[in-house]
Design an enzyme around this catalytic site. Sequence first.
Site, mmCIF file in Angstrom:
data_model
loop_
_atom_site.group_PDB
_atom_site.id
_atom_site.type_symbol
_atom_site.label_atom_id
_atom_site.label_comp_id
_atom_site.label_asym_id
_atom_site.label_seq_id
_atom_site.Cartn_x
_atom_site.Cartn_y
_atom_site.Cartn_z
ATOM 1 N N HIS A 1 5.474 13.496 51.561
ATOM 2 C CA HIS A 1 5.884 14.223 52.764
ATOM 3 C C HIS A 1 7.134 13.591 53.395
ATOM 4 C CE1 HIS A 1 2.141 16.370 52.186
ATOM 5 N NE2 HIS A 1 1.562 15.185 52.037
ATOM 6 N N GLU B 1 0.400 11.473 58.330
ATOM 7 C CA GLU B 1 0.378 10.980 56.959
ATOM 8 C C GLU B 1 1.730 10.430 56.528
ATOM 9 O OE1 GLU B 1 -0.445 12.632 52.378
ATOM 10 O OE2 GLU B 1 -0.592 13.981 54.104
ATOM 11 N N HIS C 1 -0.411 8.996 49.206
ATOM 12 C CA HIS C 1 -0.781 10.033 50.169
ATOM 13 C C HIS C 1 -2.007 9.621 50.967
ATOM 14 C CE1 HIS C 1 1.751 13.502 48.755
ATOM 15 N NE2 HIS C 1 1.870 12.690 47.715
ATOM 16 N N GLU D 1 -4.728 8.797 46.887
ATOM 17 C CA GLU D 1 -5.137 9.268 48.211
ATOM 18 C C GLU D 1 -5.849 8.105 48.898
ATOM 19 O OE1 GLU D 1 -4.431 11.974 49.672
ATOM 20 O OE2 GLU D 1 -4.177 13.607 48.233
#
Length: 409
Positions: A223, A237, A290, A360
């Site tokens: 992102h 995030e 992430h 993650e």
Amino acid sequence: MKKNVTIVMLIFSLVISSFSFYTSAEASGFADVPSRAAKEVNYLAERKIANGLSPSVFGAEQAVTRAEAAAFIGRALQLNGTKRSTSFKDVSSGNFASGYIQSAVERGVLSGYDGGYFRPEQKVTRGEMAVMISKAFGYPYGGTLTGAASALMSRGIANGMEDGTFGAGQSILRVDFAVFLARTMNPAFRVKSTSSYTQVAPSVMNKVDPRLASQVVILDPGHGGKDPGAVGFGLKEKDVVLDTGLKVNELLKKTPLQVHMTRTGDTFPSLSDRTNFAKSKGGDLFLSIHANAFNGSANGTETFYYSSSATNQYVSDSKLLAEKIQRRMLMAWNLQDRGVKQTSKLYVLKYNDMPAALAELGFIDQESDNQKLKSEYWRTAVAKAIYYGIIDYYNAKGYEVDALYNVAK
């Protein structure tokens, strides 16, 4: 991964004494903050990390006490700050910093004096500040004030004095503490770039496989920019994964491995930009970082790899990388193990031509996971875990890497 939610990163507040009440304010409203420190103080004020003595006065020139320093460090590391009894004769349970003092001592970040005293009102010197920050954020410093000063200066966190010394014996002022803290938290404020101060020690180079020098690692914080990613309890995030990625980058720079990041600031490279960047750098390994979200109803850590050789032929090595990263993250995080998973959908894995995995870290919208994701201490811990996972991967591939396990200690 990108999901919906919102929040505010709350790490800790700067407190001046147990008998005063301070009001948060933007740095632009502090009349006593010099221009040299405005952006750093503003960074802390915007995130409600730094409070002023009033809406217009920061107390820039006031010295920091040991009790205040314990609160700074304790809140930064998300330690238990609940007021309680301590092991020190001069710190009562009513002291505003009693919980942080006890927690920081138990963590090994701070220590007391002979006779069972902490000396909470004693002013902190610049040298002592350097030791505290080095201990809190895991910077090797050799156990000396000089080593701690070097640890901060080499990272672009602290500056020396006009006379050429570090001024280790001088009291640390609130404004300077704020500057050093902001630089510790956000590498963008540092006076040296992340890539310029980390060099491979000869003792490391001489003990590892020379083939590692030709290996290129690509770190991909997800992102960024206009895309905040998942948001939970005000924490974004994009901020969590960038900070974590920069910490991994710092560690890898101390090895013979070459390392590049798809972003080092709040920018938004597209998915194709990320894979094209990895290919243009001749990447041998790609790791995307992430944080997850699922309406607050899920928690834990998981790592993905692409399951088909149709577009990425390195399925076996990608699985190996994912397994090594997942194992290390679980050891460091102690979150629920959601496993290593195959996927056929994630673009940055599917369209890469190198071993690739996507980690993650945890669920940003789940309270217990969020507590770790927002903590500087725990992000440092998981960054080290990712580093170890990468080294484990190369170890499994037959490279001599034993000396590299000492880099992150």
